[in-house]
Design a protein around this motif. Structure first.
Motif, PDB file in Angstrom:
ATOM      1  N   UNK A 131     -34.239  10.123  -9.712  1.00 14.88           N
ATOM      2  CA  UNK A 131     -35.164   8.961  -9.682  1.00 14.88           C
ATOM      3  C   UNK A 131     -34.669   7.602  -8.807  1.00 14.88           C
ATOM      4  N   UNK A 132     -33.354   7.542  -8.847  1.00 17.47           N
ATOM      5  CA  UNK A 132     -32.732   6.342  -7.889  1.00 17.47           C
ATOM      6  C   UNK A 132     -32.592   6.650  -6.462  1.00 17.47           C
ATOM      7  N   UNK A 133     -32.999   7.952  -6.334  1.00 13.13           N
ATOM      8  CA  UNK A 133     -32.762   8.250  -4.974  1.00 13.13           C
ATOM      9  C   UNK A 133     -31.500   9.025  -4.220  1.00 13.13           C
ATOM     10  N   UNK A 134     -30.556   9.232  -5.256  1.00 15.49           N
ATOM     11  CA  UNK A 134     -29.506   9.811  -4.924  1.00 15.49           C
ATOM     12  C   UNK A 134     -29.513  11.575  -4.695  1.00 15.49           C
ATOM     13  N   UNK A 135     -28.912  12.261  -4.139  1.00 12.43           N
ATOM     14  CA  UNK A 135     -28.941  13.625  -4.183  1.00 12.43           C
ATOM     15  C   UNK A 135     -28.076  14.056  -5.313  1.00 12.43           C
ATOM     16  N   UNK A 139     -26.047  19.230 -10.698  1.00 12.14           N
ATOM     17  CA  UNK A 139     -27.006  19.910 -11.458  1.00 12.14           C
ATOM     18  C   UNK A 139     -27.898  20.864 -10.568  1.00 12.14           C
ATOM     19  N   UNK A 140     -28.172  20.435  -9.319  1.00 12.15           N
ATOM     20  CA  UNK A 140     -28.937  21.217  -8.522  1.00 12.15           C
ATOM     21  C   UNK A 140     -28.155  21.648  -7.267  1.00 12.15           C
ATOM     22  N   UNK A 141     -27.130  22.605  -7.170  1.00 13.28           N
ATOM     23  CA  UNK A 141     -26.600  22.700  -6.082  1.00 13.28           C
ATOM     24  C   UNK A 141     -27.352  23.447  -4.853  1.00 13.28           C
ATOM     25  N   UNK A 142     -27.319  23.035  -3.590  1.00 13.50           N
ATOM     26  CA  UNK A 142     -27.954  23.674  -2.573  1.00 13.50           C
ATOM     27  C   UNK A 142     -26.776  23.918  -1.553  1.00 13.50           C
ATOM     28  N   UNK A 143     -26.795  25.254  -1.338  1.00 14.53           N
ATOM     29  CA  UNK A 143     -25.604  25.470  -0.425  1.00 14.53           C
ATOM     30  C   UNK A 143     -25.784  25.134   0.922  1.00 14.53           C
ATOM     31  N   UNK A 147     -22.897  22.227   2.312  1.00 16.48           N
ATOM     32  CA  UNK A 147     -22.096  22.430   3.618  1.00 16.48           C
ATOM     33  C   UNK A 147     -22.514  21.361   4.699  1.00 16.48           C
ATOM     34  N   UNK A 148     -23.767  20.802   4.762  1.00 12.65           N
ATOM     35  CA  UNK A 148     -24.078  19.730   5.501  1.00 12.65           C
ATOM     36  C   UNK A 148     -23.183  18.452   5.028  1.00 12.65           C
ATOM     37  N   UNK A 149     -23.397  18.194   3.777  1.00 13.37           N
ATOM     38  CA  UNK A 149     -22.663  16.906   3.333  1.00 13.37           C
ATOM     39  C   UNK A 149     -21.041  17.275   3.431  1.00 13.37           C
ATOM     40  N   UNK A 150     -20.611  18.303   3.232  1.00 16.88           N
ATOM     41  CA  UNK A 150     -18.975  18.487   3.547  1.00 16.88           C
ATOM     42  C   UNK A 150     -18.705  18.208   4.880  1.00 16.88           C
ATOM     43  N   UNK A 151     -19.312  18.776   5.871  1.00 21.43           N
ATOM     44  CA  UNK A 151     -18.916  18.850   7.206  1.00 21.43           C
ATOM     45  C   UNK A 151     -19.013  17.345   7.717  1.00 21.43           C
ATOM     46  N   UNK A 204     -39.945  19.847   2.751  1.00 19.60           N
ATOM     47  CA  UNK A 204     -39.208  20.990   2.262  1.00 19.60           C
ATOM     48  C   UNK A 204     -37.910  20.737   2.236  1.00 19.60           C
ATOM     49  N   UNK A 205     -37.119  19.864   2.880  1.00 19.82           N
ATOM     50  CA  UNK A 205     -35.556  20.014   2.897  1.00 19.82           C
ATOM     51  C   UNK A 205     -35.061  18.933   1.855  1.00 19.82           C
ATOM     52  N   UNK A 206     -36.194  18.197   1.122  1.00 20.29           N
ATOM     53  CA  UNK A 206     -35.891  17.323   0.006  1.00 20.29           C
ATOM     54  C   UNK A 206     -36.902  17.469  -1.025  1.00 20.29           C
ATOM     55  N   UNK A 207     -36.324  17.511  -2.253  1.00 21.02           N
ATOM     56  CA  UNK A 207     -37.218  17.698  -3.454  1.00 21.02           C
ATOM     57  C   UNK A 207     -36.913  16.533  -4.466  1.00 21.02           C
TER      58      UNK A 207
END
Length: 423
Positions: A131-135, A139-143, A147-151, A204-207
Motif C-alpha cells: 500500500x505504500x508503493x514499495x516492492x 512475501x511475494x518473490x518474483x524471480x 534478478x532485475x533488482x539484483x543486477x 502485467x509487470x506490477x501488481x
C-alpha cells in the motif's frame, strides 16, 4: 614454410578470417602465438545467464588477467528453459553470485558495452507492491523481479569505476525504482553514447493497490528525467520501446529533452496526438538526426471523429524540419509482448481510438485515413532517399549511426576454462 616461421602479421590476417565461436576457440589451443592473437576475439563478447554455473564462469574470467582485459562486451540474457530450472536453494546462490560478479564489472578494464536482457515473457511474474508503493519481494518473490533488482543494484555499487559507451536495459519492469534517481545511476549513464530501453507494460509487470499509479510515474517522470536526462550530452543513438501503448495514458513528454549529438532514434509503442509532445521531441533533434524508426507507433483519434492531427501533417513537418534525415523506417509488429519483435513488413502509420489498446490488431479500422496519408509518407521517404543518394552515403555509413550490434551469442562463461599446455 612452417607456421612457426610465418610473420605474426600473416598469422593475424589468418585469424581475422576465421569465423567466430568454435573456430577461434580451437585455434586458441594451437600454441602461445595463436592464443595471444585469438584471445581478444574469443573473449571480446561474453554472455551470462541467470544460472549459477554461468555467474561463476563470469567470475572466473575476471580472475584471468589476460582474458579480463580482452572483454569489451558483457551480455546478460534471461533463461527460463523448461528442464533447466534451479531449485530454490540454488536460486538463492545464483542471485548472490550474480550480484557479486556484476558489482565487479570494473575488473574488465576495457568493458564498454553492457546488455541486460531481462525476462521478455508477455506475462512475467509481476512485482507485487504494498500500500505504500514499495516492492515486496519477501512475501511475494518474483524471480524476474529479483534478478532485475539484483543486477541493477550491483551495477550501481561499482558505477564510479565504469565507463560504458553502450547500455541496453531490455524488458525492464514498469516500476520506478528509487535508485534510478541515485548519483550512481547518473554516473553509469553520463558516459553512454548508445542507449536501448524497453519497458514491460505496467498492467502485467506490477501488481498491487498502486500499480497503475506507479506505472504512470515510470513514464511521466522516471524515463525522461532519470533514464534519459543524464545521457543528453553524449548520446548518439536511442531506442525507447514500450509494450503497452504509451504517450497519452500513461502520458509521456520527452519534448524538453535535447540530444545535440543524436543521429539514430527508434521509438516503439508510442501514441502520437494533437498535443505533439512526441512529435516535438523528434523535431527538436532535427539538426543531427539521420535515422528515424517508428515501430508500431499510432496516432490517437476520438471514436467516431476524424483525427485532429493526421499522420500526413506529421510527415510533412518531418520532411520540412529534419534536415539531415537519410533513413526513415515505419514498422508494425505482428503481435504483442517484448518476446515477439517480428514485423509484418508493411510500411504503415496507423490510428487508434483507445488509449489503452493492448492485444488487438493494430490499425484494423483506420485504413480509410491511412490512404489519405500515403502521399505524405512517400514524400518523406523519397526526400530522405534523395538526400542519402545525393550525399553519396553508403548503407554502411548510415547504418553505423545506429546502436552497435552485439557479436557472437556463444555463452563462453558457462564453460570451464581449460588448462592448456602449449608446445
Amino acid at each position: 614454410m612452417s607456421m612457426n616461421a610465418c610473420p605474426v602479421e600473416v598469422l593475424a590476417l589468418i585469424v581475422s578470417r576465421v569465423p567466430l565461436d568454435e573456430g577461434l576457440r580451437i585455434l586458441r589451443t594451437v600454441d602461445r602465438t595463436f592464443c595471444a592473437l585469438t584471445t581478444p576475439l574469443v573473449f571480446r563478447c561474453v554472455h551470462v545467464k541467470n544460472r549459477l554455473p554461468s555467474a561463476q564462469g563470469l567470475a572466473a574470467l575476471m580472475d584471468r588477467e589476460e582474458i579480463a582485459k580482452a572483454v569489451e562486451v558483457v551480455v546478460f540474457r534471461w533463461c527460463n528453459t523448461p528442464g533447466d530450472v534451479e531449485d530454490p536453494p540454488t536460486k538463492e546462490l545464483t542471485y548472490t553470485a550474480l550480484g557479486a560478479v556484476f558489482s565487479q564489472l570494473h575488473r574488465f578494464p576495457t568493458l564498454a558495452h553492457l546488455d541486460l536482457n531481462l525476462c521478455p515473457d508477455m506475462y512475467p511474474e509481476p512485482l507485487v507492491v504494498n500500500g505504500t508503493g514499495y516492492v515486496d519481494l519477501g512475501r511475494h518473490p518474483s524471480a524476474a523481479g529479483i534478478v532485475e533488482f539484483t543486477l541493477l543494484q550491483a551495477l550501481l555499487r561499482g558505477s564510479s569505476r565504469l565507463c560504458l559507451k553502450s547500455l541496453t536495459l531490455a524488458n525492464i519492469s514498469g516500476y520506478p525504482y528509487e535508485f534510478y534517481k541515485s548519483q550512481g545511476f547518473v554516473e553509469v549513464l553520463s558516459s553512454i553514447e548508445h542507449l536501448h530501453v524497453s519497458v514491460h507494460n505496467g498492467m502485467y509487470s506490477i501488481d498491487g493497490p498502486r500499480s497503475e499509479e506507479l506505472s504512470d510515474w515510470m513514464w511521466l517522470v522516471t524515463v525522461p528525467a532519470n533514464l534519459l536526462g543524464p545521457t543528453q550530452a553524449r548520446l548518439t543513438s536511442l531506442t525507447l520501446m514500450s509494450d503497452l501503448p504509451v504517450g497519452r495514458s500513461p502520458r509521456v513528454d520527452l519534448s524538453p529533452l535535447f540530444f545535440p549529438m543524436l543521429r539514430y532514434l527508434e521509438l516503439g509503442g508510442f501514441i502520437f496526438d494533437h498535443h505533439r509532445r512526441t512529435e516535438d521531441f523528434i523535431v527538436r533533434q532535427g539538426q543531427t538526426l539521420t535515422t528515424l524508426v517508428l515501430d508500431s507507433c499510432s496516432m490517437y483519434m476520438s471514436l467516431g471523429q476524424d483525427p485532429i492531427r493526421p499522420w500526413r501533417d506529421v510527415c510533412d513537418r518531418f520532411a520540412e524540419t529534419l534536415g539531415v534525415l537519410i533513413d526513415v523506417q515505419f514498422h508494425i509488429r505482428e503481435g504483442w509482448g517484448l518476446d515477439n519483435r517480428k514485423r509484418t513488413g508493411e510500411v504503415r502509420l496507423f490510428y487508434v481510438c483507445s488509449e489503452f489498446e493492448y492485444g488487438g490488431r493494430r490499425g484494423e479500422d483506420t485504413l480509410a485515413y491511412e490512404v489519405l496519408d500515403r502521399p505524405a509518407i512517400e514524400r518523406l521517404l523519397a526526400k530522405a532517399a534523395r538526400r542519402r543518394l545525393g550525399e553519396g552515403a553508403s548503407s554502411a555509413e548510415y547504418t553505423a549511426s545506429g546502436p552497435p550490434r552485439t557479436a557472437s551469442r556463444t555463452d563462453y562463461t558457462i564453460c570451464c576454462l581449460p588448462q592448456i599446455c602449449y608446445p
